[in-house]
Design a protein around this motif. Structure first.
Motif, short mmCIF file in Angstrom:
data_model
loop_
_atom_site.label_atom_id
_atom_site.label_comp_id
_atom_site.label_asym_id
_atom_site.label_seq_id
_atom_site.Cartn_x
_atom_site.Cartn_y
_atom_site.Cartn_z
N SER A 44 0.82 -1.22 0.00
CA SER A 44 0.00 0.00 0.00
C SER A 44 0.85 1.26 0.00
O SER A 44 0.49 2.24 -0.67
CB SER A 44 -0.95 0.00 1.20
OG SER A 44 -0.24 -0.15 2.41
N ASN A 45 1.99 1.29 0.71
CA ASN A 45 2.79 2.53 0.68
C ASN A 45 3.48 2.72 -0.68
O ASN A 45 3.77 3.84 -1.09
CB ASN A 45 3.78 2.63 1.86
CG ASN A 45 4.71 1.45 1.97
OD1 ASN A 45 5.24 0.97 0.98
ND2 ASN A 45 4.93 0.98 3.20
N GLN A 46 3.72 1.60 -1.40
CA GLN A 46 4.23 1.73 -2.77
C GLN A 46 3.15 2.33 -3.68
O GLN A 46 3.44 3.16 -4.55
CB GLN A 46 4.65 0.36 -3.29
CG GLN A 46 5.19 0.34 -4.70
CD GLN A 46 6.50 1.10 -4.86
OE1 GLN A 46 7.31 1.11 -3.93
NE2 GLN A 46 6.71 1.72 -5.99
N LEU A 47 1.89 1.90 -3.46
CA LEU A 47 0.78 2.46 -4.23
C LEU A 47 0.62 3.95 -3.95
O LEU A 47 0.40 4.75 -4.87
CB LEU A 47 -0.51 1.71 -3.88
CG LEU A 47 -1.79 2.27 -4.50
CD1 LEU A 47 -1.77 2.15 -6.01
CD2 LEU A 47 -3.02 1.56 -3.93
N ILE A 48 0.73 4.33 -2.69
CA ILE A 48 0.62 5.76 -2.31
C ILE A 48 1.69 6.57 -3.02
O ILE A 48 1.42 7.65 -3.57
CB ILE A 48 0.73 5.90 -0.78
CG1 ILE A 48 -0.52 5.32 -0.11
CG2 ILE A 48 0.94 7.35 -0.38
CD1 ILE A 48 -0.37 5.10 1.37
N LYS A 49 2.89 6.05 -3.04
CA LYS A 49 4.00 6.74 -3.73
C LYS A 49 3.70 6.90 -5.22
O LYS A 49 3.91 7.98 -5.80
CB LYS A 49 5.29 5.95 -3.53
CG LYS A 49 6.48 6.52 -4.28
CD LYS A 49 7.68 5.59 -4.14
CE LYS A 49 8.80 6.02 -5.08
NZ LYS A 49 9.95 5.08 -5.02
N ASN A 50 3.18 5.84 -5.86
CA ASN A 50 2.88 5.90 -7.30
C ASN A 50 1.77 6.89 -7.62
O ASN A 50 1.80 7.56 -8.65
CB ASN A 50 2.50 4.51 -7.80
CG ASN A 50 3.68 3.56 -7.83
OD1 ASN A 50 4.83 3.99 -7.91
ND2 ASN A 50 3.42 2.27 -7.74
N ILE A 51 0.76 6.98 -6.74
CA ILE A 51 -0.31 7.96 -6.97
C ILE A 51 0.22 9.38 -6.82
O ILE A 51 -0.16 10.29 -7.56
CB ILE A 51 -1.50 7.70 -6.01
CG1 ILE A 51 -2.10 6.32 -6.27
CG2 ILE A 51 -2.58 8.76 -6.20
CD1 ILE A 51 -3.22 5.95 -5.32
N ILE A 52 1.12 9.57 -5.86
CA ILE A 52 1.73 10.90 -5.69
C ILE A 52 2.51 11.29 -6.94
O ILE A 52 2.46 12.45 -7.40
CB ILE A 52 2.66 10.91 -4.45
CG1 ILE A 52 1.82 10.81 -3.17
CG2 ILE A 52 3.53 12.15 -4.43
CD1 ILE A 52 2.64 10.62 -1.90
N LEU A 53 3.21 10.33 -7.53
CA LEU A 53 4.01 10.60 -8.73
C LEU A 53 3.17 10.92 -9.96
O LEU A 53 3.70 11.37 -10.98
CB LEU A 53 4.94 9.42 -9.03
CG LEU A 53 6.03 9.15 -7.98
CD1 LEU A 53 6.83 7.91 -8.34
CD2 LEU A 53 6.96 10.35 -7.84
N LEU A 54 1.84 10.68 -9.89
CA LEU A 54 0.96 11.06 -11.00
C LEU A 54 0.96 12.57 -11.21
O LEU A 54 0.59 13.05 -12.28
CB LEU A 54 -0.47 10.58 -10.75
CG LEU A 54 -0.71 9.06 -10.72
CD1 LEU A 54 -2.18 8.77 -10.45
CD2 LEU A 54 -0.28 8.41 -12.03
N SER A 55 1.36 13.30 -10.18
CA SER A 55 1.39 14.78 -10.30
C SER A 55 2.41 15.25 -11.31
O SER A 55 2.39 16.41 -11.73
CB SER A 55 1.69 15.40 -8.93
OG SER A 55 2.95 14.95 -8.45
N LYS A 56 3.32 14.34 -11.75
CA LYS A 56 4.32 14.69 -12.76
C LYS A 56 3.93 14.23 -14.16
O LYS A 56 4.71 14.37 -15.11
CB LYS A 56 5.67 14.07 -12.40
CG LYS A 56 6.33 14.69 -11.17
CD LYS A 56 7.71 14.10 -10.96
CE LYS A 56 8.43 14.78 -9.80
NZ LYS A 56 9.79 14.23 -9.58
N SER A 57 2.73 13.68 -14.29
CA SER A 57 2.28 13.17 -15.59
C SER A 57 2.14 14.29 -16.61
O SER A 57 1.86 15.45 -16.27
CB SER A 57 0.95 12.44 -15.42
OG SER A 57 0.42 12.05 -16.65
N GLU A 58 2.33 13.93 -17.88
CA GLU A 58 2.17 14.90 -18.96
C GLU A 58 0.70 15.18 -19.26
O GLU A 58 0.35 16.23 -19.80
CB GLU A 58 2.86 14.38 -20.23
CG GLU A 58 4.36 14.22 -20.07
CD GLU A 58 5.02 13.67 -21.31
OE1 GLU A 58 4.29 13.39 -22.30
OE2 GLU A 58 6.25 13.52 -21.32
#
Length: 696
Positions: free
Chosen positions: A556-570
């Motif tokens: 779950s904390n890996q998933l949280i990190k990946n959702i946070i990184l969506l803020s850098k999406s094009e």
């Protein structure tokens, strides 16, 4: 009224025929007796007396007279009946052999026998049946006395005939299973007769068992190549002739496909013929669909469409199903999809069956049909007794939960959400699906992108609802966490509640989480052992992780990190979702931010997942949130001591936690730290990188 002797014997004969048929059926299914005593006489008397009474009921004029019989007269009648029965059995030429062998067997199988006694009895038994195995093997009761290793050689040359017997085929099954040295000779006896035997009710099961479980590659080829024509049945080659080599010769290719078509249509067109378990037929079908031209494949679809739902669970059957759907007309595709009714969820969770559903998503133009017949079954609400989550109110959603938490079922959901994302589908999977693109261009009219968007729009509401309602359970599961991420990224609809639900499960400390998730037993609830066992089985994979705080759980904390990184999406829409999650996530942990930093510092090795999620929050948050984080931790950071030992200290924070199992099965390896490179940012633990970034 006195009956003549002749009439009396005739009546006894008629009654005996019915009674003995019932008796034989009864004793055929009799279980092994532990004491080994022969109970046939006592059972016979009870059954005959019971059946005799039932048969005599309609004869009202004789009822009173027969009730007046004395015990001696009844015993005499039973003795006469037994004598008639023995005389009838004696007409069988093998009767004496079977009777004597059964008597020895009843003694032989007793557990109290010594080793020497058992050896002597076995020698007597084998002396009786040696040379007469075939006679004995056609009798159901005598099957249990056959000693496989002794009789395998004696049955050489008789296996084809024996395979057609409803009981004799079990002898072949045991020979194949236990006599490895005889296996090749048994299989070779079927050469040249496969096509006849595959259509026989009993023999087809023997051929399938030999082909699928015991034959090697060359033997399988020798069996299946009899579908290619008479010459392959009559002339066997010592060389391993593969279908690829044969198809390189144009003349042979034409003849082989012709005979394959004729044989397969005769099998598939046979009324009531079930090819579900006959993988040798699946392979023959696969080879035909692989090498036949478009016109012949389309003509074969008409024969195979009724069988697709039964064969797609095998690799060969799934290949046939995909080709049939790709080459089928819209009407045939609709018919095939309709046959999946009530089986869609099961198909979605099969290793090969789920690829058939992916092909349907790729080529069927009628998306309304897919929505009603496929998607509705995956997302429909059911009411089982137990669920993955384990409560009655959650039961209605168990169908979709079971699909997205399954290794293969999750691929169906991921395909609808993210299509052919390389992260979730291997190159071989993508190549398999791309092979159908060229065929789809000829047989489908709708634009693939439009079809995909329509299916995504239909599937999204159910996914958003289920991921919102069960966010805490799904984000901790290694399989379903990927589905949750792609639902956040690609699902069509309002996702604010979903984001709030995922962020909200991280509230509170570990101690507060454990306190809130304590299992309280209801005193008034009665104990139901069956319900308890069923619930434990359904929840087995959740037992350990459900007691773990979501922000501590590695998945779950890996998933949280990946959702946070969506803020850098094009993509601007995805970027907005990532930023919205950052704000919601920070709001859920800001009151306990100091607690989480200290928690990571106390065991820097085992809490790296939590630390990297905090680091992702710090690096991607806007200036306002970053400033708040630095202000709240300004006085705490200088006092923090980082423990980089491999073994976590026993303290209040982790005393009650159950140690999480690691994928590797052992302890985490202590990182090799080069102190000369620490200043450069290399070989730092997650919490060290967080603190270093915070200071900068």
């Amino acid at each position: 009224m006195v009956k003549s002797k002749k009439n009396t014997e005739l009546e006894l004969n008629e009654e005996e025929m019915d009674e003995n048929i019932e008796y034989e059926n009864e004793i055929e299914h009799d279980e092994d007796l532990e004491d080994g005593e022969d109970m046939e006489d006592d059972e016979e008397e009870e059954i005959e007396e019971k059946e005799g009474n039932e048969l005599k009921k309609p004869r009202l004029e004789n009822q009173a007279q027969k009730n007046q019989l004395t015990a001696e007269q009844k015993a005499a009648n039973r003795q006469a009946q037994k004598q008639l029965k023995n005389e009838r059995k004696a007409q069988n030429p093998s009767y004496e052999i079977i009777r004597e062998a059964k008597e020895i067997w009843e003694t032989l199988r007793l557990k109290r026998n010594t080793k020497d006694e058992r050896k002597q009895l076995m020698e007597r038994l084998m002396k009786i049946i040696r040379g007469r195995v075939q006679e004995v093997s056609f009798n159901l009761l005598s099957l249990k006395i056959i000693f496989i290793s002794e009789i395998a050689k004696e049955l050489k040359g008789k296996y084809v005939e024996l395979s057609k017997s409803i009981y004799g085929r079990f002898i072949i099954s045991r020979v194949l299973a236990y006599c490895t040295e005889e296996r090749a000779s048994v299989i070779s006896e079927f050469y040249g007769k496969v096509l006849k035997l595959i259509k026989h009710k009993e023999a087809s099961l023997v051929i399938e068992e030999a082909y699928s479980q015991y034959a090697n590659a060359s033997q399988r080829t020798a069996l299946v190549e009899e579908f290619y024509g008479p010459e392959f049945a009559l002339f066997k080659s010592n060389e391993n002739r593969s279908i690829e080599q044969l198809m390189e010769q144009p003349i042979k290719k034409e003849n082989i496909l012709k005979h394959l078509q004729h044989t397969l249509t005769s099998i598939l067109g046979k009324g009531g013929w079930d090819i579900t378990a006959h993988t040798i037929v699946h392979r023959a079908l696969m080879e035909y669909f692989q090498y036949a031209d478009e016109r012949n494949i389309q003509s074969m679809v008409e024969f195979v469409k009724d069988h697709i739902v039964h064969i797609l669970h095998t690799r060969e059957g799934a290949f046939v199903a995909r080709k049939a759907i790709l080459y089928g007309t819209p009407k045939e595709r609709k018919y095939i999809i309709k046959t999946f009714k009530s089986y869609v969820a099961k198909i979605a969770c099969e290793q090969y069956g789920h690829t058939v559903l992916l092909t349907i998503f790729d080529c069927v133009d009628d998306t309304t049909l897919i929505q009603k017949s496929i998607l509705s079954e995956i997302t429909k609400k059911v009411k089982p007794t137990t669920t993955v989550i384990g409560t009655e109110e959650d039961a209605e959603n168990v169908g979709l939960i079971n699909v997205i938490t399954n290794r293969w079922g999750s691929r169906v959901a991921l395909y609808l959400l993210s299509h052919r994302e390389g992260k979730y589908f291997s190159p071989s999977d993508i190549k398999l699906l791309e092979e159908g693109d060229a065929i789809r261009e000829k047989t489908s009219k709708k634009d693939p992108e439009i079809r995909r968007k329509e299916l995504l729009k239909a599937f999204s509401p159910a996914m958003i609802e289920i991921c919102t309602k069960y966010a805490e359970q799904l984000i901790r599961d290694r399989v379903s966490s990927s589905v949750v991420l792609e639902t956040v990224r690609y699902a069509v609809g309002e996702k604010n509640e979903l984001i709030q639900a995922i962020a909200g499960v991280n509230k509170g400390t570990i101690e507060e989480f454990e306190e809130n998730h304590k299992e309280e037993k209801e005193e008034d609830e009665y104990f139901n052992a069956i319900k308890k066992l069923a619930a434990e089985k359904a929840e087995a994979k959740y037992v350990e992780v459900e007691k773990e705080h979501p922000f501590v759980n590695r998945t779950s904390n890996q998933l949280i990190k990946n959702i946070i990184l969506l803020s850098k999406s094009e993509d601007e829409e995805i970027q907005k979702l990532g930023k919205a999650f950052i704000k919601a996530f920070y709001d859920s942990i800001k009151d306990n931010l100091t607690y989480w930093v200290k928690h990571c510092a106390e065991d820097a090795v085992h809490t790296s997942g939590t630390a990297y999620a905090l680091l992702a929050l710090l690096e991607n948050a806007d200036d306002e949130i970053t400033k708040e984080i630095k202000t709240s931790l300004k006085s705490v950071i200088p006092k923090i001591k980082i423990n980089k030992e491999n073994k976590a200290p026993s303290n209040a924070n982790n005393a009650g936690n159950k140690k999480r199992k690691r994928n590797g099965g052992g302890k985490a390896q202590k990182p090799k730290v080069d102190k000369s490179k620490l200043d450069g940012g290399e070989y730092l633990t997650g919490i060290e990188k967080f603190i270093k970034t915070l200071k900068n």
